[in-house]
Design an enzyme around this catalytic site. Structure first.
Site, PDB file in Angstrom:
ATOM      1  N   CYS A  48     -41.317  84.060  26.335  1.00 46.73           N
ATOM      2  CA  CYS A  48     -40.754  82.715  26.322  1.00 46.73           C
ATOM      3  C   CYS A  48     -39.967  82.540  27.621  1.00 46.73           C
ATOM      4  CB  CYS A  48     -39.828  82.530  25.122  1.00 46.73           C
ATOM      5  SG  CYS A  48     -38.909  80.967  25.166  1.00 46.73           S
ATOM      6  N   ASP A  55     -43.886  86.494  22.985  1.00 50.05           N
ATOM      7  CA  ASP A  55     -44.763  85.601  22.230  1.00 50.05           C
ATOM      8  C   ASP A  55     -46.113  86.290  22.098  1.00 50.05           C
ATOM      9  OD1 ASP A  55     -43.045  83.361  21.861  1.00 50.05           O
ATOM     10  OD2 ASP A  55     -43.382  82.769  23.941  1.00 50.05           O
ATOM     11  N   VAL A  70     -67.704  87.496  34.289  1.00 49.92           N
ATOM     12  CA  VAL A  70     -66.378  88.057  34.486  1.00 49.92           C
ATOM     13  C   VAL A  70     -66.446  89.542  34.148  1.00 49.92           C
ATOM     14  CG1 VAL A  70     -63.974  88.016  33.724  1.00 49.92           C
ATOM     15  CG2 VAL A  70     -65.256  85.888  33.898  1.00 49.92           C
ATOM     16  N   GLU A  71     -65.964  90.386  35.050  1.00 46.41           N
ATOM     17  CA  GLU A  71     -65.934  91.820  34.792  1.00 46.41           C
ATOM     18  C   GLU A  71     -64.798  92.080  33.815  1.00 46.41           C
ATOM     19  OE1 GLU A  71     -65.101  95.570  34.450  1.00 46.41           O
ATOM     20  OE2 GLU A  71     -63.703  94.610  35.859  1.00 46.41           O
ATOM     21  N   SER A  72     -65.101  92.745  32.698  1.00 47.36           N
ATOM     22  CA  SER A  72     -64.160  92.807  31.580  1.00 47.36           C
ATOM     23  C   SER A  72     -62.893  93.616  31.867  1.00 47.36           C
ATOM     24  CB  SER A  72     -64.850  93.319  30.323  1.00 47.36           C
ATOM     25  OG  SER A  72     -65.352  94.615  30.514  1.00 47.36           O
ATOM     26  N   HIS A  89     -46.579  78.405  25.721  1.00 42.23           N
ATOM     27  CA  HIS A  89     -47.910  78.680  25.174  1.00 42.23           C
ATOM     28  C   HIS A  89     -48.994  77.859  25.875  1.00 42.23           C
ATOM     29  CE1 HIS A  89     -45.648  80.730  22.215  1.00 42.23           C
ATOM     30  NE2 HIS A  89     -45.695  79.853  21.232  1.00 42.23           N
ATOM     31  N   GLU A  90     -48.717  76.587  26.037  1.00 45.15           N
ATOM     32  CA  GLU A  90     -49.713  75.697  26.645  1.00 45.15           C
ATOM     33  C   GLU A  90     -50.035  76.135  28.065  1.00 45.15           C
ATOM     34  OE1 GLU A  90     -47.266  73.464  23.574  1.00 45.15           O
ATOM     35  OE2 GLU A  90     -46.812  74.838  25.205  1.00 45.15           O
TER      36      GLU A  90
END
Length: 149
Positions: A48, A55, A70-72, A89-90
């Protein structure tokens, strides 16, 4: 196929911040084929920005490749870099999605950020780049809305 990767196959420290994290890609082995790739990160964490308290979220990322995957491991390190990052969060959810779009330039991408309650209120954040391509099999993300115990 994996030439130029700097993180896969070797010890790599967790990036200090999302800005310093490197998202790497590899060529799509099936260019021109419409399919969905799903990453599920059920233990995503950030801080936060006001209280500094942790969070927690379950992120589900779906994308239709358009030349690059995307390489993991780089994704894992990128997501882990949020552990000490303060943002709402957003902001976290949309920042993850936009970095992925920038890195792999998919035909289409969506993200579901299913955040656990803060102050008694769960927050879910959803975003996508546009209308899914016609014919793309798009399963439900499979994460139920938060229900109190």
């Amino acid at each position: 196929m994996t030439g130029g990767l700097t993180q896969l196959g070797q010890a790599t420290a967790l990036p200090a911040s999302p800005d310093s994290a490197v998202l790497e890609t590899v060529p799509d082995p099936h260019p021109g084929t419409l399919y969905l790739v799903r990453f599920s990160a059920p233990e995503f964490t950030s801080l936060c920005p006001v209280t500094g308290q942790p969070d927690f979220a379950h992120l589900v990322i779906d994308y239709a490749p358009d030349g690059a995957l995307v390489e993991s491991k780089s994704l894992k390190l990128f997501l882990g870099s949020f552990r000490n990052h303060g943002a709402f969060h957003e902001d976290c959810t949309i920042a993850v999605a936009k970095r992925l779009v920038e890195a792999c330039k998919p035909r289409w991408l969506r993200i579901g950020g299913y955040w656990y309650p803060r102050g008694g209120i769960p927050i879910d954040v959803f975003w996508q780049t546009g209308i899914p391509p016609e014919g793309l099999w798009l399963p439900d993300q499979g994460v139920p809305g938060y229900r109190g115990r």
